[in-house]
Design a protein around this motif. Structure first.
Motif, PDB file in Angstrom:
ATOM      1  N   LEU A  38       0.879  -0.985   0.081  1.00  0.00           N
ATOM      2  CA  LEU A  38      -0.517  -0.082  -0.290  1.00  0.00           C
ATOM      3  C   LEU A  38       0.549   1.159  -0.030  1.00  0.00           C
ATOM      4  CD1 LEU A  38      -2.861   1.258   0.326  1.00  0.00           C
ATOM      5  CD2 LEU A  38      -2.286   1.272   2.664  1.00  0.00           C
ATOM      6  N   LYS A  39       2.326   1.083   0.872  1.00  0.00           N
ATOM      7  CA  LYS A  39       2.540   2.324   0.819  1.00  0.00           C
ATOM      8  C   LYS A  39       3.236   2.589  -0.529  1.00  0.00           C
ATOM      9  CE  LYS A  39       3.930   3.057   6.199  1.00  0.00           C
ATOM     10  NZ  LYS A  39       4.876   2.883   6.278  1.00  0.00           N
ATOM     11  N   ARG A  40       3.848   1.689  -1.221  1.00  0.00           N
ATOM     12  CA  ARG A  40       4.125   1.435  -2.849  1.00  0.00           C
ATOM     13  C   ARG A  40       3.695   2.257  -3.512  1.00  0.00           C
ATOM     14  NH1 ARG A  40       4.270  -3.893  -5.278  1.00  0.00           N
ATOM     15  NH2 ARG A  40       2.248  -3.083  -5.067  1.00  0.00           N
ATOM     16  N   ASN A  41       2.014   1.851  -3.292  1.00  0.00           N
ATOM     17  CA  ASN A  41       0.606   2.407  -4.009  1.00  0.00           C
ATOM     18  C   ASN A  41       0.530   3.691  -3.812  1.00  0.00           C
ATOM     19  OD1 ASN A  41       1.196  -0.184  -4.960  1.00  0.00           O
ATOM     20  ND2 ASN A  41      -0.973  -1.039  -3.954  1.00  0.00           N
ATOM     21  N   ILE A  42       0.796   3.985  -2.485  1.00  0.00           N
ATOM     22  CA  ILE A  42       0.357   5.613  -2.065  1.00  0.00           C
ATOM     23  C   ILE A  42       1.274   6.183  -3.090  1.00  0.00           C
ATOM     24  CG2 ILE A  42       0.584   6.706  -0.499  1.00  0.00           C
ATOM     25  CD1 ILE A  42      -0.852   4.855   1.350  1.00  0.00           C
ATOM     26  N   LEU A  43       3.234   6.118  -2.732  1.00  0.00           N
ATOM     27  CA  LEU A  43       4.423   6.545  -3.313  1.00  0.00           C
ATOM     28  C   LEU A  43       3.780   7.134  -4.995  1.00  0.00           C
ATOM     29  CD1 LEU A  43       7.071   5.294  -1.413  1.00  0.00           C
ATOM     30  CD2 LEU A  43       5.916   7.759  -1.131  1.00  0.00           C
ATOM     31  N   ALA A  44       3.624   5.518  -5.338  1.00  0.00           N
ATOM     32  CA  ALA A  44       3.653   5.716  -7.061  1.00  0.00           C
ATOM     33  C   ALA A  44       2.383   6.919  -7.172  1.00  0.00           C
ATOM     34  CB  ALA A  44       3.304   4.114  -7.735  1.00  0.00           C
ATOM     35  N   VAL A  45       1.354   7.046  -6.798  1.00  0.00           N
ATOM     36  CA  VAL A  45       0.548   8.263  -7.137  1.00  0.00           C
ATOM     37  C   VAL A  45       0.963   9.447  -6.756  1.00  0.00           C
ATOM     38  CG1 VAL A  45      -2.476   8.744  -6.985  1.00  0.00           C
ATOM     39  CG2 VAL A  45      -2.033   6.483  -6.413  1.00  0.00           C
ATOM     40  N   LEU A  46       1.084   9.719  -5.350  1.00  0.00           N
ATOM     41  CA  LEU A  46       1.950  10.791  -5.276  1.00  0.00           C
ATOM     42  C   LEU A  46       3.293  11.315  -6.371  1.00  0.00           C
ATOM     43  CD1 LEU A  46       2.759  10.445  -1.637  1.00  0.00           C
ATOM     44  CD2 LEU A  46       0.461  11.288  -3.378  1.00  0.00           C
TER      45      LEU A  46
END
Length: 164
Positions: A38-46
């Motif tokens: 989830l952290k990886r996905n949030i960073l990717a979106v940011l």
């Protein structure tokens, strides 16, 4: 010169120091610990938003499906969570020793250094900043002859007023 650091690595280090990723909570109100994915996905979106890459191209770059990134954006990366994360990052920055050397964070510039000065200057323009009148000076020094030659050059309102 500073070494090259991938933006994702920089953001991961920043999260270790500040915990800013914890601000990105589920829109449904469910409190849960964030998985590494989830952290990886949030960073990717940011990063996709910050670089104007978009979710489709970010999906190609990081190997996470567009659907997963879109779901993460909808459920976690919202205006209120962005504001809270930004508040944490700004407060962290404000507490750094180097930030204190730059007048408490009341001035910034994306296109050059800005120094409030009093009086008149050929290379500065007047502006209101935090309720007071200052001159905006870009420290680009040219001989006076060059300034006279360029004095009538038109400029756009947001263009730095350095001449030459």
């Amino acid at each position: 010169m500073l070494p090259f650091v991938p933006i994702a690595s920089l953001l991961i280090e920043l999260d270790h120091r500040t915990g800013f990723l914890a601000c990105f909570t589920n829109a449904g109100g469910r409190k849960s610990t964030q998985s590494v994915e989830l952290k990886r996905n949030i960073l990717a979106v940011l990063i996709a938003g910050a670089t104007n890459l978009g979710l489709a191209r970010m999906s190609e770059a990081c190997g996470v499906s567009v659907d997963t990134l879109a779901w993460t954006q909808e459920w976690y990366v919202r205006e209120e969570t962005l504001h809270e994360a930004n508040r944490i990052l700004v407060n962290h920055h404000y507490g750094l020793e180097l930030a204190k050397a730059f007048r408490g964070g009341t001035m910034s510039s994306s296109d050059g250094q800005r120094f409030p000065v009093r009086g008149k200057s050929l290379t500065a323009r007047g502006m209101n900043l935090h309720g007071r009148r200052v001159l905006d000076l870009h420290p680009r020094v040219r001989p006076v002859v060059d300034l006279r030659d360029q004095a009538d050059r038109p400029h756009r309102p947001r263009e730095p007023l350095h001449l030459g």
